[in-house]
Design a protein around this motif. Structure first.
Motif, PDB file in Angstrom:
ATOM      1  N   VAL A  49      73.657  94.806 -44.592  1.00  0.00           N
ATOM      2  CA  VAL A  49      73.082  94.896 -43.252  1.00  0.00           C
ATOM      3  C   VAL A  49      71.595  94.535 -43.315  1.00  0.00           C
ATOM      4  O   VAL A  49      70.895  94.894 -44.271  1.00  0.00           O
ATOM      5  CB  VAL A  49      73.282  96.311 -42.665  1.00  0.00           C
ATOM      6  CG1 VAL A  49      72.483  96.508 -41.386  1.00  0.00           C
ATOM      7  CG2 VAL A  49      74.763  96.561 -42.405  1.00  0.00           C
ATOM      8  N   GLU A  50      71.126  93.841 -42.300  1.00  0.00           N
ATOM      9  CA  GLU A  50      69.728  93.390 -42.254  1.00  0.00           C
ATOM     10  C   GLU A  50      68.928  94.062 -41.141  1.00  0.00           C
ATOM     11  O   GLU A  50      67.715  94.234 -41.279  1.00  0.00           O
ATOM     12  CB  GLU A  50      69.691  91.869 -42.041  1.00  0.00           C
ATOM     13  CG  GLU A  50      70.370  91.103 -43.169  1.00  0.00           C
ATOM     14  CD  GLU A  50      70.555  89.633 -42.833  1.00  0.00           C
ATOM     15  OE1 GLU A  50      70.146  89.213 -41.711  1.00  0.00           O
ATOM     16  OE2 GLU A  50      71.117  88.896 -43.673  1.00  0.00           O
ATOM     17  N   ARG A  51      69.589  94.437 -40.058  1.00  0.00           N
ATOM     18  CA  ARG A  51      68.881  94.956 -38.889  1.00  0.00           C
ATOM     19  C   ARG A  51      69.624  96.188 -38.375  1.00  0.00           C
ATOM     20  O   ARG A  51      70.843  96.151 -38.178  1.00  0.00           O
ATOM     21  CB  ARG A  51      68.814  93.891 -37.793  1.00  0.00           C
ATOM     22  CG  ARG A  51      68.031  94.251 -36.560  1.00  0.00           C
ATOM     23  CD  ARG A  51      67.996  93.076 -35.591  1.00  0.00           C
ATOM     24  NE  ARG A  51      67.431  91.878 -36.224  1.00  0.00           N
ATOM     25  CZ  ARG A  51      68.139  90.848 -36.655  1.00  0.00           C
ATOM     26  NH1 ARG A  51      69.453  90.850 -36.535  1.00  0.00           N
ATOM     27  NH2 ARG A  51      67.543  89.810 -37.209  1.00  0.00           N
ATOM     28  N   VAL A  52      68.882  97.271 -38.119  1.00  0.00           N
ATOM     29  CA  VAL A  52      69.515  98.509 -37.657  1.00  0.00           C
ATOM     30  C   VAL A  52      68.695  99.121 -36.538  1.00  0.00           C
ATOM     31  O   VAL A  52      67.462  99.098 -36.570  1.00  0.00           O
ATOM     32  CB  VAL A  52      69.698  99.507 -38.825  1.00  0.00           C
ATOM     33  CG1 VAL A  52      68.368  99.874 -39.460  1.00  0.00           C
ATOM     34  CG2 VAL A  52      70.407 100.772 -38.355  1.00  0.00           C
ATOM     35  N   VAL A  53      69.380  99.629 -35.548  1.00  0.00           N
ATOM     36  CA  VAL A  53      68.764 100.412 -34.481  1.00  0.00           C
ATOM     37  C   VAL A  53      69.009 101.883 -34.775  1.00  0.00           C
ATOM     38  O   VAL A  53      70.125 102.283 -35.124  1.00  0.00           O
ATOM     39  CB  VAL A  53      69.359 100.048 -33.103  1.00  0.00           C
ATOM     40  CG1 VAL A  53      68.820 100.986 -32.017  1.00  0.00           C
ATOM     41  CG2 VAL A  53      69.055  98.613 -32.747  1.00  0.00           C
ATOM     42  N   VAL A  54      67.971 102.691 -34.636  1.00  0.00           N
ATOM     43  CA  VAL A  54      68.090 104.145 -34.791  1.00  0.00           C
ATOM     44  C   VAL A  54      67.599 104.785 -33.502  1.00  0.00           C
ATOM     45  O   VAL A  54      66.484 104.497 -33.045  1.00  0.00           O
ATOM     46  CB  VAL A  54      67.250 104.655 -35.981  1.00  0.00           C
ATOM     47  CG1 VAL A  54      67.407 106.174 -36.128  1.00  0.00           C
ATOM     48  CG2 VAL A  54      67.652 103.954 -37.280  1.00  0.00           C
ATOM     49  N   ASN A  55      68.415 105.644 -32.886  1.00  0.00           N
ATOM     50  CA  ASN A  55      67.939 106.325 -31.682  1.00  0.00           C
ATOM     51  C   ASN A  55      67.237 107.628 -32.059  1.00  0.00           C
ATOM     52  O   ASN A  55      67.569 108.275 -33.061  1.00  0.00           O
ATOM     53  CB  ASN A  55      69.062 106.545 -30.663  1.00  0.00           C
ATOM     54  CG  ASN A  55      70.191 107.421 -31.149  1.00  0.00           C
ATOM     55  OD1 ASN A  55      70.320 107.725 -32.330  1.00  0.00           O
ATOM     56  ND2 ASN A  55      71.047 107.832 -30.216  1.00  0.00           N
TER      57      ASN A  55
END
Length: 247
Positions: A49-55
């Motif tokens: 994985v290269e890009r992650v969103v964290v809320n």
């Protein structure tokens, strides 16, 4: 398939982890010397994985500060300071920060250890199985006997064809949902824009025969209370994996 995007659900209040979470967010609670969320992020890195969103919501500033120092991923923040969106609403909001390609979804407080070194990771297995033509989602699952810190609840029955249905007493091959999903963002094109629970989409997929599961390798850990920290750390020591490698 290759999946390079992900969303990590990390905005909860961690009420069962009090009093620890009276002063910090649950994903930053240390297990064997490392914040829980780092085990999850390391897992995503290992899967390519290269890009992650964290809320973020609870002690959001602490989360942002920690994530800014994590190396190996482009991390985007989905800000829920104004209002918690629950699992489904938070996912829908966060996915808008990514493109429309397939994505993993993970919980910030669930992780695993004991994958075979050098082999295909659990997330890579999940990605390889995911077929949007037949599936709305594919969930990573684990037999109850390979869980640590779990309350004993059996979530689904895993069919021989890989389909999942809600577990009922006596069903064969009961499994626990291990907190990782592969899906396409377009699944939520008709979703509400406010708070809702992701279980709505699990049940919708079951009704359509499009919810699938794969059994993970290794030992699964969930740390829901202060008392569970020691149990998790003992499991990590037992696997010789306190560094988090292969988590």
């Amino acid at each position: 398939m290759k999946i390079t995007n992900a969303m990590v659900l990390a905005a909860g209040l961690g009420t069962r982890m009090r009093p620890i979470t009276n002063s910090m967010p649950k994903p930053l609670v240390a297990i064997a010397g490392r914040p829980m969320i780092d085990y999850v992020l390391d897992t995503l890195v290992a899967a390519g994985v290269e890009r992650v969103v964290v809320n973020v919501h609870h002690f959001a500033e602490q989360m942002e500060s920690h994530l800014a120092g994590y190396r190996g991923l482009e991390i985007l923040i989905s800000d829920e300071r104004a209002a918690l969106m629950n699992s489904g609403g938070g996912l829908v909001k966060g996915l808008k920060l990514l493109d429309r390609s397939p994505a993993f979804v993970m919980n910030a407080d669930l992780f695993w250890i004991g994958e075979k070194p050098g082999g295909r990771t659990n997330l890579e297995h999940l990605a390889d199985v995911f077929d949007p033509a037949r599936m709305d989602m594919v969930l990573l699952c684990v037999p109850l006997e390979r869980t640590t810190g779990h309350n004993g609840k059996k979530d689904f029955s895993l069919g021989a064809d890989g389909r999942l249905k809600r577990y009922a007493d006596g069903d064969p091959n009961p499994v626990v949902y291990a907190g990782a999903i592969a899906l396409l963002p377009e699944l939520f094109d008709d979703a509400p824009q406010d708070a809702f629970n992701l279980n709505i989409y699990f049940d919708r997929a079951i009704a359509r025969g499009r919810l699938y599961g794969v059994e993970m390798a290794g030992q699964w850990l969930t740390v829901g209370t202060p008392e569970a920290i020691g149990e998790a750390e003992e499991t990590i020591r037992r696997f010789g994996n306190a560094s988090g490698e292969g988590a």
